[in-house]
Design an enzyme around this catalytic site. Structure first.
Site, PDB file in Angstrom:
ATOM      1  N   HIS A 153      -1.718  -2.506  -9.721  1.00 29.80           N
ATOM      2  CA  HIS A 153      -2.710  -1.896  -8.845  1.00 29.80           C
ATOM      3  C   HIS A 153      -3.940  -2.779  -8.802  1.00 29.80           C
ATOM      4  O   HIS A 153      -4.314  -3.351  -9.823  1.00 29.80           O
ATOM      5  CB  HIS A 153      -3.082  -0.482  -9.330  1.00 29.80           C
ATOM      6  CG  HIS A 153      -3.718   0.335  -8.263  1.00 29.80           C
ATOM      7  ND1 HIS A 153      -5.054   0.274  -7.992  1.00 29.80           N
ATOM      8  CD2 HIS A 153      -3.177   1.192  -7.355  1.00 29.80           C
ATOM      9  CE1 HIS A 153      -5.325   1.070  -6.979  1.00 29.80           C
ATOM     10  NE2 HIS A 153      -4.195   1.633  -6.562  1.00 29.80           N
ATOM     11  N   ASP A 183       3.051   5.454  -7.022  1.00 22.31           N
ATOM     12  CA  ASP A 183       4.156   5.435  -6.062  1.00 22.31           C
ATOM     13  C   ASP A 183       5.514   5.225  -6.723  1.00 22.31           C
ATOM     14  O   ASP A 183       6.546   5.543  -6.137  1.00 22.31           O
ATOM     15  CB  ASP A 183       3.906   4.373  -4.989  1.00 22.31           C
ATOM     16  CG  ASP A 183       2.814   4.842  -4.053  1.00 22.31           C
ATOM     17  OD1 ASP A 183       2.732   6.061  -3.837  1.00 22.31           O
ATOM     18  OD2 ASP A 183       2.041   4.015  -3.572  1.00 22.31           O
ATOM     19  N   HIS A 228       0.871  -1.188   0.000  1.00 25.29           N
ATOM     20  CA  HIS A 228       0.000   0.000   0.000  1.00 25.29           C
ATOM     21  C   HIS A 228       0.907   1.238   0.000  1.00 25.29           C
ATOM     22  O   HIS A 228       1.688   1.434  -0.923  1.00 25.29           O
ATOM     23  CB  HIS A 228      -0.915  -0.107   1.231  1.00 25.29           C
ATOM     24  CG  HIS A 228      -2.068   0.844   1.293  1.00 25.29           C
ATOM     25  ND1 HIS A 228      -2.442   1.659   0.264  1.00 25.29           N
ATOM     26  CD2 HIS A 228      -2.964   1.100   2.306  1.00 25.29           C
ATOM     27  CE1 HIS A 228      -3.502   2.372   0.623  1.00 25.29           C
ATOM     28  NE2 HIS A 228      -3.841   2.061   1.868  1.00 25.29           N
TER      29      HIS A 228
HETATM   30  N1  CMC Z   1       5.557  -7.487  -9.827  1.00 26.20           N
HETATM   31  C1  CMC Z   1       5.453  -8.705 -10.411  1.00 26.20           C
HETATM   32  N2  CMC Z   1       4.285  -9.390 -10.528  1.00 26.20           N
HETATM   33  C2  CMC Z   1       3.186  -8.803 -10.038  1.00 26.20           C
HETATM   34  C3  CMC Z   1       3.209  -7.540  -9.417  1.00 26.20           C
HETATM   35  C4  CMC Z   1       4.458  -6.864  -9.332  1.00 26.20           C
HETATM   36  N3  CMC Z   1       4.550  -5.664  -8.780  1.00 26.20           N
HETATM   37  N4  CMC Z   1       1.968  -7.193  -9.029  1.00 26.20           N
HETATM   38  C5  CMC Z   1       1.163  -8.220  -9.380  1.00 26.20           C
HETATM   39  N5  CMC Z   1       1.901  -9.196  -9.999  1.00 26.20           N
HETATM   40  C6  CMC Z   1       1.401 -10.427 -10.596  1.00 26.20           C
HETATM   41  C7  CMC Z   1       1.027 -11.461  -9.560  1.00 26.20           C
HETATM   42  O1  CMC Z   1       2.107 -12.311  -9.261  1.00 26.20           O
HETATM   43  C8  CMC Z   1      -0.103 -12.185 -10.248  1.00 26.20           C
HETATM   44  O2  CMC Z   1       0.445 -13.038 -11.219  1.00 26.20           O
HETATM   45  P1  CMC Z   1      -0.310 -14.431 -11.603  1.00 26.20           P
HETATM   46  O3  CMC Z   1      -1.630 -14.027 -12.184  1.00 26.20           O
HETATM   47  O4  CMC Z   1       0.594 -15.085 -12.581  1.00 26.20           O
HETATM   48  O5  CMC Z   1      -0.473 -15.178 -10.309  1.00 26.20           O
HETATM   49  C9  CMC Z   1      -0.835 -11.079 -11.003  1.00 26.20           C
HETATM   50  O6  CMC Z   1       0.175 -10.086 -11.266  1.00 26.20           O
HETATM   51  C10 CMC Z   1      -1.973 -10.437 -10.214  1.00 26.20           C
HETATM   52  O7  CMC Z   1      -1.466 -10.059  -8.930  1.00 26.20           O
HETATM   53  P2  CMC Z   1      -2.374  -9.875  -7.633  1.00 26.20           P
HETATM   54  O8  CMC Z   1      -1.494  -9.937  -6.431  1.00 26.20           O
HETATM   55  O9  CMC Z   1      -3.539 -10.816  -7.697  1.00 26.20           O
HETATM   56  O10 CMC Z   1      -2.928  -8.415  -7.857  1.00 26.20           O
HETATM   57  P3  CMC Z   1      -3.602  -7.536  -6.770  1.00 26.20           P
HETATM   58  O11 CMC Z   1      -4.566  -6.691  -7.498  1.00 26.20           O
HETATM   59  O12 CMC Z   1      -4.104  -8.330  -5.636  1.00 26.20           O
HETATM   60  O13 CMC Z   1      -2.366  -6.666  -6.191  1.00 26.20           O
HETATM   61  C11 CMC Z   1      -0.872  -4.915  -5.754  1.00 26.20           C
HETATM   62  C12 CMC Z   1      -2.189  -5.314  -6.423  1.00 26.20           C
HETATM   63  C13 CMC Z   1      -0.720  -3.393  -5.862  1.00 26.20           C
HETATM   64  C14 CMC Z   1      -0.890  -5.301  -4.277  1.00 26.20           C
HETATM   65  C15 CMC Z   1       0.297  -5.623  -6.481  1.00 26.20           C
HETATM   66  O14 CMC Z   1       0.303  -5.300  -7.853  1.00 26.20           O
HETATM   67  C16 CMC Z   1       1.650  -5.324  -5.864  1.00 26.20           C
HETATM   68  O15 CMC Z   1       2.032  -5.979  -4.885  1.00 26.20           O
HETATM   69  N6  CMC Z   1       2.409  -4.306  -6.413  1.00 26.20           N
HETATM   70  C17 CMC Z   1       3.667  -3.897  -5.872  1.00 26.20           C
HETATM   71  C18 CMC Z   1       3.440  -2.995  -4.669  1.00 26.20           C
HETATM   72  C19 CMC Z   1       2.970  -1.616  -5.059  1.00 26.20           C
HETATM   73  O16 CMC Z   1       3.528  -0.959  -5.921  1.00 26.20           O
HETATM   74  N7  CMC Z   1       1.928  -1.143  -4.353  1.00 26.20           N
HETATM   75  C20 CMC Z   1       1.404   0.219  -4.505  1.00 26.20           C
HETATM   76  C21 CMC Z   1       0.030   0.251  -5.061  1.00 26.20           C
HETATM   77  S1  CMC Z   1      -0.416   1.923  -5.564  1.00 26.20           S
HETATM   78  C22 CMC Z   1      -0.540   2.786  -4.078  1.00 26.20           C
HETATM   79  C23 CMC Z   1      -1.787   2.542  -3.361  1.00 26.20           C
HETATM   80  O17 CMC Z   1      -2.867   2.874  -3.908  1.00 26.20           O
HETATM   81  O18 CMC Z   1      -1.716   2.059  -2.209  1.00 26.20           O
END
Ligand code: CMC
Length: 431
Positions: free
Chosen positions: A308, A366, A267
Site C-alpha cells: 500500500h 483488497d 487501486h
Molecule cells: N508485489 C511485489 N513487489 C511489490 C508489490 C507487490 N504487490 N508492491 C510493491 N512492491 C515492491 C516494488 O517492486 C518496489 O520494490 P523495490 O523497492 O525493490 O523497487 C517496492 O515494493 C515499493 O513499491 P512501489 O511501487 O514504489 O510502492 P507504491 O507505494 O508506489 O505502490 C501499490 C503501492 C499498492 C500500488 C503497490 O504495492 C501495488 O502495486 N500492489 C499491488 C496492487 C494492490 O494490491 N493494490 C491495492 C491497494 S489497496 C486498495 C486501495 O486503497 O486502492
C-alpha cells in the site's frame, strides 16, 4: 523569521525565501509552497504526489506508519463494529454522527432516490453483452448528468446536496443493473422495505418468479466491506474526482471519472486481480514460483493484494476484514475451498519472506475483500463495482467539502519540460 516556517535557500545563487508551515490537527505538518515560484522561480517535482498535500480536509485521517484510519475522528475499528453504511455515509458527508431523527430522515431520503429514470434504464441495452460492469458504471453514472437538470447548479448548496443524495442512492441500482444486463435478467425495481445493502443484494440476485431471501451472513460481510471502503483520504480516485470537479464540472461526470480511476488494478481493481492471481496460481505448490516472479526486478509481476502506498506497517482495514474473512470461510461450505487454501498459503509465505518484510508489503484490504466476495458468490467482474459503490460516500463527501473550500483553485500541476529546445520548422519538402 517565524518559528513555524521553513527557509529554502537556492544554493546556485544564494536566493532564499521563507515559507509557512501548516499544522494539521494530527499528522505531518506541510510547507505552504504556493509562493515558491513567485519568490524563487522554482517548482517542486513530486510524481505521484508522494509528498504533496493537494487540499485541506476534515474528513478522513490516515497514519500509515501506525496503521490508523479515522473517519471524522472516529476509529475505523469502532465504526466497523457498531455502525452501518448509511450512518457512516452521513458521518462522512455532514461531519457528525446523526441523531436518531437525522438518521431516519437521511435513510428515508436515500430510499426515495433509489429508482433511476426509466430513460436511463434504456442505456443498459446499448452495451455489448459481455461489457465489463465497470465500463457500464463509467458510462451510466456519467450519463446521469443528462437526466437531473433540476439540481445541477453546482453553485447552489441545496442542488449539490440533492446530487450527492442521488449518487449515493442510485449507485446500487445502477451497479445491480450493470450485472443483470450480462445475464439477460430483468432489471428489478429497488425495494424500499429492505435496507441499503439488502436492497442491493435483492436487485443483484432475485428473480421475479421466486421469493428472495436475503442471506444475513452475506449482508453482514457486505456491511463491513462497505464501511471499510467508504473513504480513504486523497487516493487516486478521490483525487480524480476533486481534479475533475475543480474545473466546475458536474458531480455525475466527476464521479464517473472517479470510477474510471478506481478501475485500475493498482487501486480498486485489485480485489478482482487477487482472485485472478489465485486462479492462475491454482496449486499451493506453485506459490514459490510466483513469489520469485514478484521479486524479480526484470519481471513486472506483482502479488495482487499486497502493499500500500500509505500503510507501511499494516492496513487497519485488512486487520478487521481478515478476521471476518477467516470467520466466513469457516462457516461457508464452498466449492472455492482450494482457492482459499492457496490464498492462506500465499498470505503465510509472503508474511515470512524477507523481500516482503523489508518492503512492508502486507496483505491489504483488497486481498481479503476479494476472497470474501468470492465466498459470497459475487461475480468476479462485480468486485470493483462494489468498491465503487462503497467509495461513493467518500467521493461525494470530498466533493461537497471541496465546493465549500475558498482556497481551492482549478487543479493544474506543473511539469519539468524535458523535450526539445526551441527550433525552427522545416518545410516538408526539405525533410
Ligand atoms: N508485489 C511485489 N513487489 C511489490 C508489490 C507487490 N504487490 N508492491 C510493491 N512492491 C515492491 C516494488 O517492486 C518496489 O520494490 P523495490 O523497492 O525493490 O523497487 C517496492 O515494493 C515499493 O513499491 P512501489 O511501487 O514504489 O510502492 P507504491 O507505494 O508506489 O505502490 C501499490 C503501492 C499498492 C500500488 C503497490 O504495492 C501495488 O502495486 N500492489 C499491488 C496492487 C494492490 O494490491 N493494490 C491495492 C491497494 S489497496 C486498495 C486501495 O486503497 O486502492
Amino acid at each position: 523569521m517565524s518559528k513555524n516556517s521553513v527557509t529554502i535557500v537556492d544554493n546556485r545563487n544564494g536566493n532564499q525565501a521563507e515559507f509557512d508551515i501548516l499544522d494539521p490537527t494530527i499528522g505531518s505538518p506541510a510547507i505552504d509552497i504556493r509562493k515558491l515560484h513567485g519568490e524563487l522561480g522554482l517548482f517542486t517535482y513530486d510524481p505521484g504526489f508522494q509528498a504533496t498535500a493537494s487540499c485541506k480536509s476534515d474528513i478522513t485521517y490516515i497514519d500509515g506508519d501506525k496503521g490508523i484510519l479515522l473517519y471524522r475522528g472516529y476509529p475505523i475499528e469502532q465504526l466497523a463494529a457498531h455502525s452501518n453504511y448509511l450512518e457512516t455515509s452521513f458521518l462522512l458527508m455532514y461531519g457528525h454522527l446523526p441523531s436518531n431523527v437525522e438518521y431516519h430522515e437521511f435513510v428515508g431520503i436515500i430510499k426515495r432516490h433509489t429508482m433511476v429514470h426509466e430513460g436511463l434504464k434504456q442505456f443498459f441495452n446499448g452495451f455489448h453483452h459481455d461489457a465489463h460492469p465497470m465500463a457500464i458504471m463509467v458510462g451510466v453514472v456519467g450519463a446521469m448528468s443528462a437526466f437531473y437538470h433540476d439540481s445541477l447548479d453546482i453553485n447552489n448548496p441545496r442542488h449539490r446536496e440533492i446530487s450527492a443524495h442521488r449518487l449515493l442512492a442510485k449507485m446500487p441500482t445502477i451497479a445491480a443493473y450493470s450485472h443483470r444486463r450480462a445475464y439477460g435478467l430483468p432489471l428489478l425495481y429497488p425495494r424500499n422495505d429492505l435496507d441499503f445493502i439488502e436492497n442491493f443484494m435483492y436487485m443483484m440476485f432475485a428473480v421475479p418468479s421466486e421469493e428472495y431471501k436475503v442471506d444475513p451472513i452475506a449482508v453482514q460481510a457486505m456491511r463491513l466491506i462497505f464501511i471499510l471502503h467508504a473513504d480513504h483520504e486523497q487516493n487516486a480516485s478521490t483525487s480524480t474526482v476533486r481534479l475533475a470537479s475543480s474545473s466546475g464540472a458536474n458531480p455525475f461526470a466527476c464521479i464517473s471519472a472517479g470510477i474510471a480511476s478506481l478501475w485500475g488494478p493498482a487501486h480498486g481493481g485489485a480485489n478482482e486481480a487477487v482472485i485472478r492471481m489465485l486462479e492462475e496460481i491454482k496449486d499451493p505448490d506453485e506459490i514459490p514460483k510466483y513469489i520469485e516472479r514478484a521479486k524479480d526486478k526484470n519481471d513486472d509481476y506483482r502479488l495482487m493484494g499486497f502493499g500500500h502506498r500509505i500503510y507501511k506497517n499494516y492496513d487497519p482495514r485488512a486487520k478487521i476484514i481478515r478476521q471476518a474473512c477467516y470467520d466466513l470461510l469457516e462457516i461457508m461450505d464452498n466449492s472455492n475451498q482450494p482457492l482459499f487454501n492457496t490464498a492462506k498459503q500465499l498470505e503465510k509465505i509472503a508474511l515470512e519472506d524477507d523481500y516482503f518484510l523489508e518492503r512492508n508489503l502486507y496483505p491489504n484490504v483488497d486481498f481479503y475483500s476479494g476472497i470474501i466476495l468470492r465466498a459470497l458468490g459475487i461475480p468476479l467482474n462485480m468486485f470493483t463495482v462494489i468498491f465503487a459503490m462503497a467509495r461513493t460516500a467518500g467521493w461525494i463527501s470530498q466533493w461537497l467539502e471541496m465546493m465549500e473550500d475558498k482556497e481551492q483553485r482549478i487543479g493544474r500541476p506543473r511539469q519539468i519540460y524535458t523535450g526539445a529546445a526551441p527550433r525552427d520548422f522545416v518545410d516538408l519538402s526539405k525533410r
